[in-house]
Design a protein around this motif. Structure first.
Motif, mmCIF file in Angstrom:
data_model
loop_
_atom_site.group_PDB
_atom_site.id
_atom_site.type_symbol
_atom_site.label_atom_id
_atom_site.label_comp_id
_atom_site.label_asym_id
_atom_site.label_seq_id
_atom_site.Cartn_x
_atom_site.Cartn_y
_atom_site.Cartn_z
ATOM 1 N N LYS A 1 1.022 -1.429 -0.066
ATOM 2 C CA LYS A 1 0.040 0.092 0.128
ATOM 3 C C LYS A 1 0.934 1.292 0.038
ATOM 4 N N ALA A 2 1.919 1.250 0.791
ATOM 5 C CA ALA A 2 2.770 2.273 1.001
ATOM 6 C C ALA A 2 3.617 2.470 -0.560
ATOM 7 N N GLU A 3 3.908 1.554 -1.270
ATOM 8 C CA GLU A 3 4.666 1.590 -2.402
ATOM 9 C C GLU A 3 3.714 2.103 -3.447
ATOM 10 N N LYS A 4 2.499 1.683 -3.378
ATOM 11 C CA LYS A 4 1.672 2.266 -4.347
ATOM 12 C C LYS A 4 1.337 3.620 -4.137
ATOM 13 N N ALA A 5 1.223 3.992 -2.684
ATOM 14 C CA ALA A 5 0.898 5.510 -2.643
ATOM 15 C C ALA A 5 2.083 6.362 -3.390
ATOM 16 N N MET A 6 3.361 5.842 -3.070
ATOM 17 C CA MET A 6 4.364 6.272 -3.576
ATOM 18 C C MET A 6 4.490 6.791 -5.068
ATOM 19 N N GLY A 7 4.129 5.695 -5.649
ATOM 20 C CA GLY A 7 3.908 5.847 -6.911
ATOM 21 C C GLY A 7 3.069 6.953 -7.735
ATOM 22 N N LYS A 8 1.681 6.759 -6.944
ATOM 23 C CA LYS A 8 0.751 7.933 -7.294
ATOM 24 C C LYS A 8 1.166 9.014 -6.986
ATOM 25 N N VAL A 9 2.101 9.524 -5.968
ATOM 26 C CA VAL A 9 2.617 10.641 -5.533
ATOM 27 C C VAL A 9 3.551 11.213 -6.627
ATOM 28 N N LYS A 10 4.522 10.272 -6.979
ATOM 29 C CA LYS A 10 5.553 10.526 -8.256
ATOM 30 C C LYS A 10 4.874 10.968 -9.421
ATOM 31 N N GLN A 11 3.776 10.318 -9.718
ATOM 32 C CA GLN A 11 2.877 10.460 -11.011
ATOM 33 C C GLN A 11 2.590 11.961 -10.837
ATOM 34 N N ALA A 12 1.646 12.273 -9.835
ATOM 35 C CA ALA A 12 1.381 13.704 -9.465
ATOM 36 C C ALA A 12 2.248 14.990 -9.437
ATOM 37 N N VAL A 13 3.503 14.401 -9.012
ATOM 38 C CA VAL A 13 4.758 15.642 -8.943
ATOM 39 C C VAL A 13 5.080 15.456 -10.633
ATOM 40 N N GLU A 14 5.222 14.621 -11.256
ATOM 41 C CA GLU A 14 5.427 14.580 -12.793
ATOM 42 C C GLU A 14 4.578 15.505 -13.376
ATOM 43 N N ARG A 15 3.092 15.155 -13.092
ATOM 44 C CA ARG A 15 2.141 15.885 -14.049
ATOM 45 C C ARG A 15 2.334 17.494 -13.526
ATOM 46 N N GLY A 16 2.563 17.673 -12.324
ATOM 47 C CA GLY A 16 2.694 19.177 -11.780
ATOM 48 C C GLY A 16 4.022 19.780 -12.689
ATOM 49 N N ARG A 17 4.989 19.184 -12.665
ATOM 50 C CA ARG A 17 6.174 19.434 -13.297
ATOM 51 C C ARG A 17 5.959 19.778 -14.645
ATOM 52 N N HIS A 18 5.171 18.713 -15.416
ATOM 53 C CA HIS A 18 4.823 18.889 -16.749
ATOM 54 C C HIS A 18 4.193 20.246 -16.960
ATOM 55 N N THR A 19 3.095 20.652 -16.049
ATOM 56 C CA THR A 19 2.401 21.712 -16.302
ATOM 57 C C THR A 19 3.127 22.897 -16.035
ATOM 58 N N LEU A 20 3.876 23.012 -15.243
ATOM 59 C CA LEU A 20 4.718 24.234 -15.043
ATOM 60 C C LEU A 20 5.750 24.435 -16.232
ATOM 61 N N LYS A 21 6.413 23.511 -16.805
ATOM 62 C CA LYS A 21 7.190 23.624 -18.133
ATOM 63 C C LYS A 21 6.355 24.362 -19.413
ATOM 64 N N HIS A 22 5.028 24.096 -19.383
ATOM 65 C CA HIS A 22 4.323 24.499 -20.623
ATOM 66 C C HIS A 22 3.492 25.774 -20.091
#
Length: 64
Positions: free
Chosen positions: A43-64
């Motif tokens: 469960k913890a690892e799954k949550a970390m994966g979701k957080v990583k995806q959210a961070v990457e989406r935010g990073r992508h949004t800030l780039k564009h």
């Protein structure tokens, strides 16, 4: 091959998805075996994966 090392090499959203899938597998295995510790780790690892995806989406949004 160490799966954690491989997910770090992927980077970005792919690493998050991979980590989420690994977590789901651990969680399911823990439930099936009655291993609460493995289930919680999954469960913890799954949550970390979701957080990583959210961070990457935010990073992508800030780039564009």
């Amino acid at each position: 091959m160490d799966i954690r090392k491989k997910t770090r090499e992927l980077g970005g959203t792919a690493a998050g998805k991979a980590r989420e899938a690994i977590g789901k597998t651990k969680e399911t295995t823990g439930k099936a075996r009655g291993d609460a510790r493995l289930e919680h780790k999954g469960k913890a690892e799954k949550a970390m994966g979701k957080v990583k995806q959210a961070v990457e989406r935010g990073r992508h949004t800030l780039k564009h």
